[in-house]
Write a protein that holds these residues in place. Structure first.
Motif, PDB file in Angstrom:
ATOM      1  N   ASP A  14       2.258   1.616  -3.523  1.00  0.00           N
ATOM      2  CA  ASP A  14       1.211   2.071  -4.435  1.00  0.00           C
ATOM      3  C   ASP A  14       0.907   3.550  -4.231  1.00  0.00           C
ATOM      4  O   ASP A  14       0.735   4.299  -5.191  1.00  0.00           O
ATOM      5  CB  ASP A  14      -0.070   1.251  -4.244  1.00  0.00           C
ATOM      6  N   GLU A  69      -2.157  10.407  -6.549  1.00  0.00           N
ATOM      7  CA  GLU A  69      -3.495  10.908  -6.891  1.00  0.00           C
ATOM      8  C   GLU A  69      -4.588   9.910  -6.523  1.00  0.00           C
ATOM      9  O   GLU A  69      -5.734  10.295  -6.311  1.00  0.00           O
ATOM     10  CB  GLU A  69      -3.570  11.266  -8.389  1.00  0.00           C
ATOM     11  N   GLN A  70      -4.243   8.629  -6.417  1.00  0.00           N
ATOM     12  CA  GLN A  70      -5.224   7.611  -6.054  1.00  0.00           C
ATOM     13  C   GLN A  70      -5.399   7.484  -4.541  1.00  0.00           C
ATOM     14  O   GLN A  70      -6.332   6.848  -4.071  1.00  0.00           O
ATOM     15  CB  GLN A  70      -4.824   6.250  -6.637  1.00  0.00           C
ATOM     16  N   PHE A  71      -4.475   8.069  -3.773  1.00  0.00           N
ATOM     17  CA  PHE A  71      -4.507   7.996  -2.315  1.00  0.00           C
ATOM     18  C   PHE A  71      -4.340   9.405  -1.734  1.00  0.00           C
ATOM     19  O   PHE A  71      -3.369   9.681  -1.045  1.00  0.00           O
ATOM     20  CB  PHE A  71      -3.391   7.080  -1.797  1.00  0.00           C
ATOM     21  N   HIS A 118       1.423   6.338  -7.062  1.00  0.00           N
ATOM     22  CA  HIS A 118       0.210   6.964  -7.589  1.00  0.00           C
ATOM     23  C   HIS A 118      -0.480   7.793  -6.499  1.00  0.00           C
ATOM     24  O   HIS A 118      -1.568   7.436  -6.034  1.00  0.00           O
ATOM     25  CB  HIS A 118      -0.753   5.903  -8.124  1.00  0.00           C
ATOM     26  N   ARG A 170       0.836  -1.207   0.000  1.00  0.00           N
ATOM     27  CA  ARG A 170       0.000   0.000   0.000  1.00  0.00           C
ATOM     28  C   ARG A 170       0.869   1.255   0.000  1.00  0.00           C
ATOM     29  O   ARG A 170       0.560   2.234  -0.679  1.00  0.00           O
ATOM     30  CB  ARG A 170      -0.936  -0.004   1.210  1.00  0.00           C
TER      31      ARG A 170
END
Length: 136
Positions: free
Chosen positions: A42, A48-50, A46, A39
């Motif tokens: 990730d 922008e996704q978190f 990215h 996590r």
């Protein structure tokens, strides 16, 4: 090269109004350390996704420890424009900037915006040697 994780390091998790701190051995014992490392990796790759997940040095080291390389940030379009201008001042023809970077890094470069800070330094030194025969 990443530094090893100390066994006494802790991870603080914030979920809404609840905050809890767990030591890394506990996460390992629960079998969730690799999931947290994934996590973290990730989220770093990215963001922008978190948008609500903040990763600190321990999270970065978690991601690296478990084989998920954290991509280095790229210089982006604004700095790429500056680099194009600097190459022009150095006398590098405008249509050859990507090719020059490709030669310097020994990989295909199709956009200066995709370079990392470290790559820019390598390319700049290479360009100066190519144009002037020495590094000032």
């Amino acid at each position: 090269m990443s530094r090893p994780l100390n066994s006494d390091l802790s991870v603080t998790m914030v979920d809404g109004q609840t905050t809890r701190t767990v030591t890394l051995p506990v996460l390992e014992l629960l079998g969730t350390l690799k999931a947290w490392a994934k996590r973290c990796a990730d989220a770093l790759a990215h963001p922008e996704q978190f948008p609500n997940l903040m990763i600190g040095p321990v999270g970065e080291r978690l991601a690296q420890r478990h084989g998920r390389a954290i991509p280095a940030p790229t210089i982006g379009k604004a700095r790429a424009c500056t680099l194009h201008r600097d190459f022009a001042r150095l006398g590098v023809p405008s249509g050859t900037h990507d090719a020059l970077c490709s030669r310097a890094l020994n990989k295909t470069v199709t956009s200066l915006a995709a370079l990392t800070d470290e790559e820019v330094l390598l390319v700049w030194d290479f360009a100066r040697r190519e144009r002037w025969g020495h590094v000032a």
